[in-house]
Scaffold this active site. Structure first.
Site, PDB file in Angstrom:
ATOM      1  N   SER A  84     -15.412 -14.835  10.355  1.00 22.50           N
ATOM      2  CA  SER A  84     -16.140 -15.001  11.617  1.00 22.50           C
ATOM      3  C   SER A  84     -17.603 -14.615  11.399  1.00 22.50           C
ATOM      4  O   SER A  84     -18.235 -15.116  10.456  1.00 22.50           O
ATOM      5  CB  SER A  84     -15.458 -14.178  12.701  1.00 22.50           C
ATOM      6  OG  SER A  84     -16.026 -14.425  13.966  1.00 22.50           O
ATOM      7  N   ARG A  99     -16.001  -9.431  27.198  1.00 20.29           N
ATOM      8  CA  ARG A  99     -14.822  -9.446  26.349  1.00 20.29           C
ATOM      9  C   ARG A  99     -13.860 -10.564  26.741  1.00 20.29           C
ATOM     10  O   ARG A  99     -13.299 -11.246  25.892  1.00 20.29           O
ATOM     11  CB  ARG A  99     -14.100  -8.099  26.418  1.00 20.29           C
ATOM     12  CG  ARG A  99     -12.880  -8.020  25.514  1.00 20.29           C
ATOM     13  CD  ARG A  99     -13.233  -8.262  24.058  1.00 20.29           C
ATOM     14  NE  ARG A  99     -12.120  -7.979  23.150  1.00 20.29           N
ATOM     15  CZ  ARG A  99     -12.168  -8.182  21.846  1.00 20.29           C
ATOM     16  NH1 ARG A  99     -13.269  -8.655  21.278  1.00 20.29           N
ATOM     17  NH2 ARG A  99     -11.133  -7.915  21.091  1.00 20.29           N
ATOM     18  N   ASP A 124     -10.354 -24.180  16.700  1.00 19.95           N
ATOM     19  CA  ASP A 124     -11.445 -23.213  16.901  1.00 19.95           C
ATOM     20  C   ASP A 124     -12.577 -23.883  17.672  1.00 19.95           C
ATOM     21  O   ASP A 124     -13.192 -24.825  17.181  1.00 19.95           O
ATOM     22  CB  ASP A 124     -11.931 -22.737  15.527  1.00 19.95           C
ATOM     23  CG  ASP A 124     -12.911 -21.568  15.604  1.00 19.95           C
ATOM     24  OD1 ASP A 124     -13.517 -21.355  16.677  1.00 19.95           O
ATOM     25  OD2 ASP A 124     -13.054 -20.874  14.589  1.00 19.95           O
ATOM     26  N   HIS A 167      -9.934 -19.692  17.008  1.00 19.79           N
ATOM     27  CA  HIS A 167     -10.769 -18.905  16.101  1.00 19.79           C
ATOM     28  C   HIS A 167     -10.037 -17.680  15.560  1.00 19.79           C
ATOM     29  O   HIS A 167     -10.222 -17.278  14.408  1.00 19.79           O
ATOM     30  CB  HIS A 167     -12.038 -18.477  16.843  1.00 19.79           C
ATOM     31  CG  HIS A 167     -12.965 -17.666  16.006  1.00 19.79           C
ATOM     32  ND1 HIS A 167     -13.622 -18.186  14.910  1.00 19.79           N
ATOM     33  CD2 HIS A 167     -13.336 -16.366  16.072  1.00 19.79           C
ATOM     34  CE1 HIS A 167     -14.377 -17.239  14.360  1.00 19.79           C
ATOM     35  NE2 HIS A 167     -14.217 -16.129  15.041  1.00 19.79           N
ATOM     36  N   ASP A 168      -9.227 -17.052  16.392  1.00 18.05           N
ATOM     37  CA  ASP A 168      -8.513 -15.833  15.986  1.00 18.05           C
ATOM     38  C   ASP A 168      -7.342 -16.086  15.043  1.00 18.05           C
ATOM     39  O   ASP A 168      -6.651 -15.141  14.665  1.00 18.05           O
ATOM     40  CB  ASP A 168      -7.954 -15.110  17.231  1.00 18.05           C
ATOM     41  CG  ASP A 168      -8.898 -14.023  17.730  1.00 18.05           C
ATOM     42  OD1 ASP A 168      -9.981 -13.842  17.132  1.00 18.05           O
ATOM     43  OD2 ASP A 168      -8.547 -13.359  18.728  1.00 18.05           O
TER      44      ASP A 168
END
Lengths: 381, 381
Positions: free
Chosen positions: A150, A229, A327, A360-361
């Site tokens: 990332s 967040r 992503d 993405h994670d």
């Protein structure tokens, strides 16, 4: 008396002054890091991990700190990043509040926290601080492998372009050669949620309560950090994953918020849980600095404005570039650019495009696929 | 004395009481609407447009209000929705503050604005209010075509399933048969930004300054509305479009915000412009009500929990379903579901999947492609 929490961090003092890319300098700065495995006699088996925006140097458990790390399943004896073979280093980014010098640190010139007096931070500074640790702290001339995930993948590109011949092989995970406008827009809005929170107060909130983790001071931008967040989590995952995971499942009535427009769906509660675990465990000013540094990064700066020319200045032997089709923050096309550019520079490049649903994670969640790719690449070095 | 702004709105009084789907009722409620073209003698050429969350009934200019409407290029003499042939109606959604009864309206029971005393709003209520206008206000038994865009596409599905034989043909634009968790998450975060803004104050802010448009009262949740709108715009467009449009272009130095972490990239300024045009021109409580109504909608409710079974209860002759591959809020798979379900119900369905780069908003921007599809379909009716 309370027993101190287990802590495996070590610290490396940076040269003082430490010059920052965009001007300004730090005095008496340091970076925190952790290691796993043994450095061999010729210092040839070192693997450095550069992290995303929020993780600490605690990538995995070790003797000093048995708590699980953020990449616990990937790193350890016999795992993909095999600590029986490799000496693995994970460094906390300069500017992050997990032990490295950051905007929440004491400015030796004033005896007060830097806050916004911290100089502008670039990912090149993050890379240079990590390089100082590796070269001068650990005496390693050349990394066997540099892994960047990332934001850490961008820091890794900076590391390699700024320090020729310092890296033999590279693993690029879910990252980008430059920030694109969609990612800039997301991060800008995250920053704005924090900046607009009256409790951010121009960066002047209760820092000590942040580091104590248990604080509940009102002098903390909880609202802004929570929104930032949640927006992060939304962009770190994928709609496809959530269709299977949450669908339209409602919360049990007793778990719903008893207020107007309160949470009703499971996906809302999931985001709230993520926000609650993050808020007051990360310093808001550090978040702002690292977020902006991510926007600024562009490997094209090293190629006269051209990404490919910038990447072609990176001289390494081999690279593995991994990305995932779901992503939305660092789209697969950006990993293809990295693979193409490193290949054009002469590296032997493997490009792995995964279809993991986690977005993405995925590198933190889809351990089987990432283990296979990363473990296989490292085993062939 | 000031000249009143041009206003083409007309109003239809709803039955009083008007029962709401989730309980509660409205007294003395109305919907605002505008029309274009002439209703023919047999009342057989009526086209109704149901809108997305924020637009008014002013879809296009007309004699009473020559200002451009939100679908100006699509609607008019000789255009795709040809007002030389069709009698076109656009209704402001019940619960929206553009003339229809909404949380900012005066509650006749108290003489004060409803605010959060407004009953829970469902898209079925929006549909039922529009149906009342068409059937009893305009005396039209059967629409030649019902067009629904974005949220209005969900309202249109509600309209057709609740009012059999009221629609001959349907055009579904960039919408969904139910809210999926990604869209719920985005909308939940938009609502939270408003709810957490201290100036939202449980819904008790200065409403009159909202409707005056020029207000700058501090008693208005400007921060929350700005964040909500920017998050909206991010999800209404696409990363692909922005790569071409904004790339990493910086603002001229004199246009940058002179404050910490202020705007520096063009994409940030673009979002700010969108927010500034929206904030104080839309009532925050109305936004919350309509946003939540969108989350709640699920055509599956009419099919024992199954989307396909719900869609199969809709009886129409023909349908055109349009979606765009770059839409992250209402992904193309959801339009495919609508097309499949309406087809299974017996309709002759055309499905048009576009690759417009503009994402969800393509229907407002990619006029050539949407005109071709919509104009062609209407011409063949």
């Amino acid at each position: 008396m309370t027993t101190p929490a287990p802590d495996a961090r070590r610290y490396h003092a940076l040269p003082s002054p430490f010059a920052m890319k965009r001007g300004g300098q730090l005095h008496g700065a340091r970076v925190a890091y952790e290691t796993w495995g043994q450095l061999d006699a010729v210092r040839g088996n070192a693997v450095l991990i550069l992290t995303g925006l929020s993780p600490s140097a605690h990538a995995a458990s070790n003797a000093q700190d048995p708590s699980p790390g953020w990449w616990e399943e990937m790193l350890g004896p016999g795992k993909a990043i095999d600590t029986d073979r490799w000496f693995v280093i994970c460094v906390n980014s300069l500017g992050s509040d997990k032990g490295s010098t950051c905007p929440a640190s004491i400015d030796p010139a004033t005896g007060e926290p830097y806050r916004l007096a911290f100089p502008e931070l670039a990912l090149e500074d993050v890379a240079n601080a990590a390089f100082e640790l590796v070269r001068h702290g650990l005496g390693i001339d050349r990394l066997a492998c540099l892994i960047g995930c990332s934001m850490g993948g961008m820091s890794a590109l900076a590391y390699m372009v700024l320090h020729p011949d310092s890296v033999r092989a590279h693993i690029s995970v879910d990252t980008a050669p430059q920030a694109q406008p969609f990612a800039i827009a997301i991060r800008s809005l995250q920053r704005e949620a924090i900046r607009l929170d009256p409790q951010w107060n121009g960066g002047d909130y209760d820092i000590h309560l942040v580091s104590d983790r248990g604080g509940d001071s009102d002098r903390y931008p909880e609202m802004g950090m929570s929104i930032a967040r949640k927006l992060g989590v939304i962009t770190y995952r994928s709609a496809m994953e959530w269709n299977g995971r949450f669908a339209r499942i409602r919360l049990d009535p007793e778990k719903r918020e008893d207020e107007p427009f309160g949470f009703e769906f499971q996906v809302e509660s999931y985001l709230q849980g993520h926000a609650q675990r993050f808020v007051r465990s990360f310093d808001p000013n550090c978040y702002l600095y690292l977020s902006r540094a991510s926007d600024w990064f562009d490997i094209g700066e090293y190629g006269g404005g051209d990404i490919m020319e910038g990447l072609k200045r990176i001289r390494i032997a081999r690279a593995l570039v991994i990305g995932v089709s779901t992503d939305i923050l660092f789209p697969l096309e950006q990993q293809e650019q990295i693979a193409t550019g490193l290949s054009a520079a002469g590296a032997e490049v493997e490009f792995v495009a995964l279809d993991s649903p986690q977005g993405h994670d995925a590198f933190l969640v889809d351990i089987p696929n990432y283990s296979r790719a990363i473990g296989g690449f490292l085993a062939r070095l």
